[in-house]
Design an enzyme around this catalytic site. Structure first.
Site, PDB file in Angstrom:
ATOM      1  N   THR A   1       5.788   7.809  -2.257  1.00 16.80           N
ATOM      2  CA  THR A   1       6.141   6.489  -2.802  1.00 16.80           C
ATOM      3  C   THR A   1       4.959   5.729  -3.409  1.00 16.80           C
ATOM      4  O   THR A   1       5.162   4.722  -4.079  1.00 16.80           O
ATOM      5  CB  THR A   1       6.776   5.617  -1.687  1.00 16.80           C
TER       6      THR A   1
ATOM      7  N   CYS B   1     -11.300   9.659  -8.123  1.00 17.45           N
ATOM      8  CA  CYS B   1     -10.807   9.428  -9.486  1.00 17.45           C
ATOM      9  C   CYS B   1     -11.885   9.003 -10.476  1.00 17.45           C
ATOM     10  O   CYS B   1     -11.664   9.062 -11.684  1.00 17.45           O
ATOM     11  CB  CYS B   1      -9.660   8.421  -9.465  1.00 17.45           C
TER      12      CYS B   1
ATOM     13  N   ARG C   1     -14.498  -2.938 -10.023  1.00 19.19           N
ATOM     14  CA  ARG C   1     -13.046  -3.001 -10.276  1.00 19.19           C
ATOM     15  C   ARG C   1     -12.845  -3.996 -11.403  1.00 19.19           C
ATOM     16  O   ARG C   1     -13.395  -5.113 -11.364  1.00 19.19           O
ATOM     17  CB  ARG C   1     -12.320  -3.468  -9.004  1.00 19.19           C
TER      18      ARG C   1
ATOM     19  N   HIS D   1     -10.039   4.719 -15.754  1.00 19.13           N
ATOM     20  CA  HIS D   1     -11.396   4.443 -15.285  1.00 19.13           C
ATOM     21  C   HIS D   1     -12.390   4.832 -16.387  1.00 19.13           C
ATOM     22  O   HIS D   1     -12.318   5.937 -16.940  1.00 19.13           O
ATOM     23  CB  HIS D   1     -11.730   5.279 -14.044  1.00 19.13           C
TER      24      HIS D   1
HETATM   25  P1  NAP Z   1      -1.746   4.894  -0.882  1.00 17.65           P
HETATM   26  O1  NAP Z   1      -1.452   3.495  -0.684  1.00 17.65           O
HETATM   27  O2  NAP Z   1      -3.060   5.410  -0.420  1.00 17.65           O
HETATM   28  O3  NAP Z   1      -0.618   5.827  -0.199  1.00 17.65           O
HETATM   29  C1  NAP Z   1       0.685   5.451  -0.209  1.00 17.65           C
HETATM   30  C2  NAP Z   1       1.599   6.567   0.322  1.00 17.65           C
HETATM   31  O4  NAP Z   1       1.217   6.978   1.632  1.00 17.65           O
HETATM   32  C3  NAP Z   1       3.001   6.045   0.429  1.00 17.65           C
HETATM   33  O5  NAP Z   1       3.911   7.081   0.092  1.00 17.65           O
HETATM   34  C4  NAP Z   1       3.142   5.678   1.898  1.00 17.65           C
HETATM   35  O6  NAP Z   1       4.481   5.754   2.364  1.00 17.65           O
HETATM   36  C5  NAP Z   1       2.311   6.799   2.534  1.00 17.65           C
HETATM   37  N1  NAP Z   1       1.842   6.405   3.859  1.00 17.65           N
HETATM   38  C6  NAP Z   1       1.096   5.313   4.168  1.00 17.65           C
HETATM   39  N2  NAP Z   1       0.893   5.258   5.520  1.00 17.65           N
HETATM   40  C7  NAP Z   1       1.534   6.326   6.034  1.00 17.65           C
HETATM   41  C8  NAP Z   1       1.705   6.817   7.348  1.00 17.65           C
HETATM   42  N3  NAP Z   1       1.194   6.183   8.404  1.00 17.65           N
HETATM   43  N4  NAP Z   1       2.423   7.942   7.520  1.00 17.65           N
HETATM   44  C9  NAP Z   1       2.958   8.582   6.455  1.00 17.65           C
HETATM   45  N5  NAP Z   1       2.849   8.172   5.180  1.00 17.65           N
HETATM   46  C10 NAP Z   1       2.123   7.060   4.977  1.00 17.65           C
HETATM   47  O7  NAP Z   1      -1.509   5.148  -2.418  1.00 17.65           O
HETATM   48  P2  NAP Z   1      -2.120   5.986  -3.648  1.00 17.65           P
HETATM   49  O8  NAP Z   1      -2.935   5.076  -4.468  1.00 17.65           O
HETATM   50  O9  NAP Z   1      -0.927   6.657  -4.242  1.00 17.65           O
HETATM   51  O10 NAP Z   1      -3.153   7.073  -3.107  1.00 17.65           O
HETATM   52  C11 NAP Z   1      -2.780   8.251  -2.438  1.00 17.65           C
HETATM   53  C12 NAP Z   1      -4.033   9.033  -2.069  1.00 17.65           C
HETATM   54  O11 NAP Z   1      -4.668   9.486  -3.273  1.00 17.65           O
HETATM   55  C13 NAP Z   1      -5.088   8.207  -1.314  1.00 17.65           C
HETATM   56  O12 NAP Z   1      -5.760   9.015  -0.408  1.00 17.65           O
HETATM   57  C14 NAP Z   1      -6.027   7.776  -2.432  1.00 17.65           C
HETATM   58  O13 NAP Z   1      -7.326   7.468  -1.982  1.00 17.65           O
HETATM   59  C15 NAP Z   1      -6.023   9.003  -3.310  1.00 17.65           C
HETATM   60  N6  NAP Z   1      -6.341   8.798  -4.723  1.00 17.65           N
HETATM   61  C16 NAP Z   1      -5.818   7.750  -5.390  1.00 17.65           C
HETATM   62  C17 NAP Z   1      -6.116   7.605  -6.742  1.00 17.65           C
HETATM   63  C18 NAP Z   1      -5.584   6.459  -7.553  1.00 17.65           C
HETATM   64  O14 NAP Z   1      -5.987   6.331  -8.744  1.00 17.65           O
HETATM   65  N7  NAP Z   1      -4.681   5.618  -7.006  1.00 17.65           N
HETATM   66  C19 NAP Z   1      -6.906   8.531  -7.394  1.00 17.65           C
HETATM   67  C20 NAP Z   1      -7.414   9.604  -6.664  1.00 17.65           C
HETATM   68  C21 NAP Z   1      -7.113   9.725  -5.339  1.00 17.65           C
HETATM   69  P3  NAP Z   1       5.382   4.425   2.594  1.00 17.65           P
HETATM   70  O15 NAP Z   1       5.820   3.952   1.248  1.00 17.65           O
HETATM   71  O16 NAP Z   1       6.486   4.922   3.434  1.00 17.65           O
HETATM   72  O17 NAP Z   1       4.493   3.434   3.293  1.00 17.65           O
END
Ligand code: NAP
Length: 333
Positions: A13, A144, A226, A233
């Site tokens: 999500t 990223c 940021r 980026h």
């Molecule tokens: P995020 O906020 O880090 O992750 C959100 C997702 O994780 C949601 O699906 C959430 O589900 C789930 N989640 C949160 N707590 C949880 C728990 N206790 N148990 C199971 N699921 C859980 O969002 P993101 O930005 O998409 O990043 C995902 C990962 O990729 C992170 O590690 C981030 O550092 C990395 N990343 C991000 C980027 C970027 O540009 N955003 C780039 C590279 C890497 P619910 O909706 O159910 O809470």
């Protein structure tokens, strides 16, 4: 027609999970089979639960899927878009059960047994997988901003040995997850700090550009920011070599790389490009480089080139990277 390979998505999500879903729609090799998220989301239909923020519409097939618990996934191949603290426990537990986990999270990137991959740059680091004792495996993609730095630096290694890289990043809002940084804090503003990011960029760049066993030894100095950009980026780089080098040679190397690998490097020669709004598209895997110039030659030392590198943080910087790593891993078997 060959049957597509089922992929489970953890953290489905979040912004990265959403981007994985749009990139897997009509993917030639993979099909989204399962979506998993936190306990609070489990049992709900994806389309009803998700706060869809992608530039592309939510595919109907994903909207109809029921969200399952992380440890209930059945597909052998898993893309993880979990927060690092959750990934820390869940990813090895799945690898132990035989899953091949390709992770966006930082939890295992610097682990000595785990490859940190940009497929066009260091696929030979897949050799680290033989050190993992699980029946499954964990593979990771870079931070990223790291990918836009290390990816752009990689082709320039033919010009000589690097001495030091100085980097300033300008990182988009979507890199902070959703809702991320508040509009109140960022609108018309710039925040010169992102927790843990500078170390990640420094260490990951050296891991990627080193051998599988030994990181590169050149220096990396990083300042992160940021900025009020939604996606994309930008990384401003001053690269000092141990021997003289010209901006013309750097441009030529980037152009040769673009002509061989057009999905990897895109070169811009206009003085005001690349720009996030004008040059990135929603599924853009390219690392856009531009503003290639000689460092200050006034003291007679011509050992430094400057350039900027831009990319879509959710695509090449996350979701698209994970999918391409899975693809490259399968091709390597
Ligand atoms: P995020 O906020 O880090 O992750 C959100 C997702 O994780 C949601 O699906 C959430 O589900 C789930 N989640 C949160 N707590 C949880 C728990 N206790 N148990 C199971 N699921 C859980 O969002 P993101 O930005 O998409 O990043 C995902 C990962 O990729 C992170 O590690 C981030 O550092 C990395 N990343 C991000 C980027 C970027 O540009 N955003 C780039 C590279 C890497 P619910 O909706 O159910 O809470």
């Amino acid at each position: 027609m060959e049957k597509k390979i089922a992929v489970a998505l953890l953290g489905a999500t979040g912004p990265v999970g959403q981007k994985v879903i749009t990139l897997l729609e009509n993917h030639p090799r993979f099909v989204l089979a399962e979506v998993a998220a936190s306990e609070g989301s489990v049992g709900q239909l994806y389309g009803e639960r998700v706060q869809w923020k992608n530039e592309v519409d939510l595919p109907a097939s994903a909207a109809r899927m029921k969200i399952i618990p992380l440890m209930s996934v059945q597909s052998k191949y898993v893309i993880s878009a979990l927060p690092a603290d959750i990934a820390q426990d869940v990813e090895p537990a799945l690898a132990k059960r035989g899953h091949i986990v390709c992770s966006n999270a930082s939890a295992f990137r610097m682990d000595h047994q785990t490859p940190l991959l940009i497929p066009e740059v260091n696929l030979d680091h897949l050799s680290l997988l033989s050190k993992q004792s699980w029946s499954g495996k964990i593979l990771t993609n870079p931070n990223c901003s790291t990918v836009f730095l290390a990816g752009a630096l990689a082709p320039l290694r033919v010009l000589g040995e690097f001495d030091h890289v100085s980097v300033v990043t300008m990182q988009a809002l979507s890199g902070a997850g959703y809702p991320g940084v508040s509009a109140f804090d960022l609108l018309g503003n710039l925040i010169p700090h992102i927790g843990g990011e500078e170390d990640k960029i420094r260490l990951e760049t050296k891991k990627i550009l080193g051998t599988a066993e030994v990181p590169a030894t050149f220096g990396v100095t990083v300042h992160v920011h940021r900025v009020p950009v939604v996606h994309g980026h930008t990384v401003a780089v001053h690269l000092k070599f141990k021997t003289p080098v010209s901006a013309e040679d750097a441009l030529r190397v980037f152009q040769e790389t673009e002509s061989k690998f057009p999905d990897f490097i895109k070169v811009h020669t206009a003085q005001d490009r690349p720009q996030p709004l004008r040059d990135l598209h929603p599924h853009d895997m390219r690392i856009h480089v531009g503003r290639i110039k000689q460092g200050d030659p006034s003291n007679g030392v011509k050992d430094t080139v400057g350039f900027i590198s831009l990319g879509h943080n959710l695509v090449r910087g996350a979701a698209g990277a994970a999918i391409s790593i899975l693809d490259a891993y399968l091709a390597s078997l």
